[in-house]
Design a protein around this motif. Structure first.
Motif, PDB file in Angstrom:
ATOM      1  N   ALA A  45      24.660  39.728  34.866  1.00 39.07           N
ATOM      2  CA  ALA A  45      26.571  39.648  33.780  1.00 39.07           C
ATOM      3  C   ALA A  45      27.579  40.508  34.866  1.00 39.07           C
ATOM      4  O   ALA A  45      28.257  39.214  34.817  1.00 39.07           O
ATOM      5  CB  ALA A  45      25.973  39.314  32.851  1.00 39.07           C
ATOM      6  N   VAL A  46      27.125  41.595  34.815  1.00 36.20           N
ATOM      7  CA  VAL A  46      28.201  42.713  35.056  1.00 36.20           C
ATOM      8  C   VAL A  46      29.337  42.451  35.820  1.00 36.20           C
ATOM      9  O   VAL A  46      30.302  42.798  36.667  1.00 36.20           O
ATOM     10  CB  VAL A  46      27.855  43.499  34.765  1.00 36.20           C
ATOM     11  N   GLN A  47      28.458  41.921  36.717  1.00 37.40           N
ATOM     12  CA  GLN A  47      29.004  41.692  38.344  1.00 37.40           C
ATOM     13  C   GLN A  47      29.620  39.731  38.728  1.00 37.40           C
ATOM     14  O   GLN A  47      29.743  39.168  39.370  1.00 37.40           O
ATOM     15  CB  GLN A  47      27.611  41.568  39.599  1.00 37.40           C
ATOM     16  N   ASP A  48      28.563  39.061  37.850  1.00 42.51           N
ATOM     17  CA  ASP A  48      29.514  37.810  38.252  1.00 42.51           C
ATOM     18  C   ASP A  48      29.926  37.369  38.028  1.00 42.51           C
ATOM     19  O   ASP A  48      31.608  37.904  36.858  1.00 42.51           O
ATOM     20  CB  ASP A  48      27.918  36.847  36.226  1.00 42.51           C
ATOM     21  N   SER A  49      31.249  36.868  39.295  1.00 43.11           N
ATOM     22  CA  SER A  49      32.588  36.271  39.031  1.00 43.11           C
ATOM     23  C   SER A  49      32.551  35.322  37.535  1.00 43.11           C
ATOM     24  O   SER A  49      34.344  35.286  37.519  1.00 43.11           O
ATOM     25  CB  SER A  49      32.322  36.112  40.748  1.00 43.11           C
ATOM     26  N   ALA A  50      32.224  34.228  37.679  1.00 46.34           N
ATOM     27  CA  ALA A  50      32.352  33.212  37.103  1.00 46.34           C
ATOM     28  C   ALA A  50      32.599  34.066  35.414  1.00 46.34           C
ATOM     29  O   ALA A  50      33.215  33.624  35.494  1.00 46.34           O
ATOM     30  CB  ALA A  50      31.593  32.435  36.399  1.00 46.34           C
ATOM     31  N   LEU A  51      31.619  34.979  35.458  1.00 48.46           N
ATOM     32  CA  LEU A  51      32.263  35.348  33.484  1.00 48.46           C
ATOM     33  C   LEU A  51      32.949  36.537  33.757  1.00 48.46           C
ATOM     34  O   LEU A  51      34.455  36.506  32.733  1.00 48.46           O
ATOM     35  CB  LEU A  51      30.691  36.730  33.870  1.00 48.46           C
ATOM     36  N   ILE A  52      33.169  37.165  34.741  1.00 53.83           N
ATOM     37  CA  ILE A  52      34.998  37.894  34.938  1.00 53.83           C
ATOM     38  C   ILE A  52      36.161  37.285  35.262  1.00 53.83           C
ATOM     39  O   ILE A  52      36.849  37.441  34.706  1.00 53.83           O
ATOM     40  CB  ILE A  52      34.369  38.675  36.505  1.00 53.83           C
ATOM     41  N   LYS A  53      35.719  35.708  35.338  1.00 51.34           N
ATOM     42  CA  LYS A  53      37.314  34.785  35.112  1.00 51.34           C
ATOM     43  C   LYS A  53      37.345  34.553  33.763  1.00 51.34           C
ATOM     44  O   LYS A  53      39.158  34.481  33.196  1.00 51.34           O
ATOM     45  CB  LYS A  53      37.156  33.637  36.662  1.00 51.34           C
ATOM     46  N   GLU A  54      36.255  34.741  33.231  1.00 47.12           N
ATOM     47  CA  GLU A  54      36.266  34.020  31.890  1.00 47.12           C
ATOM     48  C   GLU A  54      37.483  35.044  30.886  1.00 47.12           C
ATOM     49  O   GLU A  54      37.960  34.885  31.003  1.00 47.12           O
ATOM     50  CB  GLU A  54      35.058  33.591  31.023  1.00 47.12           C
ATOM     51  N   LEU A  55      36.895  35.974  31.843  1.00 53.24           N
ATOM     52  CA  LEU A  55      37.071  37.650  30.271  1.00 53.24           C
ATOM     53  C   LEU A  55      38.784  37.550  31.163  1.00 53.24           C
ATOM     54  O   LEU A  55      39.820  37.803  30.451  1.00 53.24           O
ATOM     55  CB  LEU A  55      36.840  39.104  30.955  1.00 53.24           C
TER      56      LEU A  55
END
Length: 428
Positions: A119-129
């Motif tokens: 999760a801490v490497q997930d580009s989609a999640l990082i973009k959301e943040l």
């Protein structure tokens, strides 16, 4: 060159100069406005001391305000929680209630289907943040936050990099309990009770560890502060790690930090611990310290983190000024007090309120245990609180209760040996 040709030449020259000369020389005031139209980003922190109630509108609304106001996107990280789904859900609902657009970020080390290492490497999640204006850390265990957001070698993960990027561009980082502990460079990790910390100290990687450090490397933060009597354990860490300034925040209360000004909002208050003039006796192996300067900030009070100036709430300024060093001042209390359990629930706050408005010049608090299993059952500590020439207080009942601001109480902590005869019977 005749007069007419000369005049044409002059006019043309002036026209060229007007086009060449920068606007800044032609109109300095207008240029200054243009230059300053894009001020430096001003990030902020909202550090809640724990047990932040969802009906504490003042704190939640402040987080939203600092994130841009109604409709602000707030990333909710339940990383510290042992039940991250429920914790995240309740926090999301609270932010919605107060007008934000919260986004649940499923990063937790346990009790969640998402592998936090992915999760801490997930580009989609990082973009959301990255599309958010604020980040909120729920309570729980701060060790889980650092475990998830640092790599095994102690480097920032991409998600933590994104959080720092959000912060540096002017966003707000908020957190309660564990989410407050991670704000400083050093945090308590898995500490024993306060008296054990006094007796046995703290070890890097065990009782204390590396925090996320949003408030900087020169201020120590602790939480659940008065309810759990934690001021003494903070002194141990501050002395060990070389902090001159520490702030402890109580439950359902928050410290709002922006532009080097810290303001207390919410239910209770915060304690500022200044060790810049403190000394220790190296010949005594047990923990000891002298000349710690304590200041209690109540709701609405502010503190300049650079100058250490206290900005007292206007209602207090309009109330009673408590001047222990004024020869004509009449203190409210005139009885001598002793505090046999200085580490108990809220005792240090009660002591400071009473002491600043009392004719006593010194007051003693004790910390000890009578548990036989303790390796050092006879070891205790004396806490001597003293008034100085700059001791000052303010009092008001305008909030509906008895509220004090207490400035510059001095504290000495000395190890003592408790004897068998703590008290004796009165003979007939």
């Amino acid at each position: 060159m005749n007069k007419r040709s000369w005049l044409v030449f002059v006019i043309l020259a002036i026209a060229v100069l007007i086009r060449v000369i920068p606007l800044s020389l032609a109109n300095p005031q207008e240029t200054a406005t243009t230059v300053n139209s894009s001020p430096e980003p001003s990030p902020s922190l909202v550090i809640a001391g724990g047990n932040l109630r969802y009906d504490n509108a003042e704190v939640f609304q402040k987080i939203i305000e600092l994130a841009g106001g109604k409709g602000a996107k707030i990333a909710v990280l339940p990383t510290a929680s042992g039940n991250p789904i429920n914790s995240g859900k309740y926090s999301v609902e609270a932010f919605k209630k107060y007008g934000a657009e919260p986004i649940f970020i499923p990063v937790a080390v346990e009790n969640i289907d998402v592998d936090y290492r992915k999760a801490v490497q997930d580009s989609a999640l990082i973009k959301e943040l990255e599309e958010c204006e604020g980040v909120y850390f729920t309570g729980g265990s701060q060790e889980r936050i650092t475990q998830a957001l640092y790599t095994e070698t102690g480097e920032k993960t991409p998600l933590l990099d994104a959080i720092w990027k959000l912060y540096k561009k002017g966003g707000v980082i908020a957190g309660t309990s564990a989410g407050a502990a991670i704000m400083s460079d050093t945090m308590f990790r898995d500490a024993n009770n306060v008296l054990s910390v006094l007796k046995y100290g703290v070890t890097e990687g065990k009782e204390i560890d590396k925090g996320l450090g949003f408030i900087g490397n020169d201020i120590f933060i602790d939480q659940h502060f008065f309810i759990r009597g934690r001021f003494a354990r903070s002194l141990v860490v501050m002395k060990k790690k070389g902090y001159n300034l520490g702030i402890g925040v109580d439950e359902n209360t928050a410290l709002v930090v922006k532009n080097n000004i810290a303001e207390v909002i919410g239910y209770k208050g915060a304690l500022v611990m200044d060790l810049s003039a403190a000394t220790t006796n190296p010949s005594i192996k047990e923990f000891n310290i002298k000349n710690v300067k304590l200041t209690y900030l109540d709701r609405g009070d502010k503190f300049n983190l650079q100058t250490k100036e206290v900005i007292v709430h206007p209602l207090k300024l309009a109330g009673t000024k408590v001047e222990p060093n004024n020869p004509i001042y009449q203190p409210h209390f005139n009885h001598q007090k002793l505090y046999p359990d200085i580490l108990a629930n809220t005792v240090v706050v009660d002591l400071m309120f009473n002491f600043v408005d009392n004719e006593q010049q010194e007051v003693i608090g004790l910390a000890f245990t009578n548990i036989s299993e303790d390796e050092k059952p006879e070891l205790g500590f004396e806490f001597k609180f003293r008034k100085g020439t700059d001791t000052l207080g303010y009092f008001t009942s305008a909030f509906g209760s008895e509220d004090y601001t207490v400035m510059n109480i001095y504290l000495d902590v000395t190890p003592i040996r408790m004897t068998d005869k703590l008290y004796e019977y009165i003979s007939s």
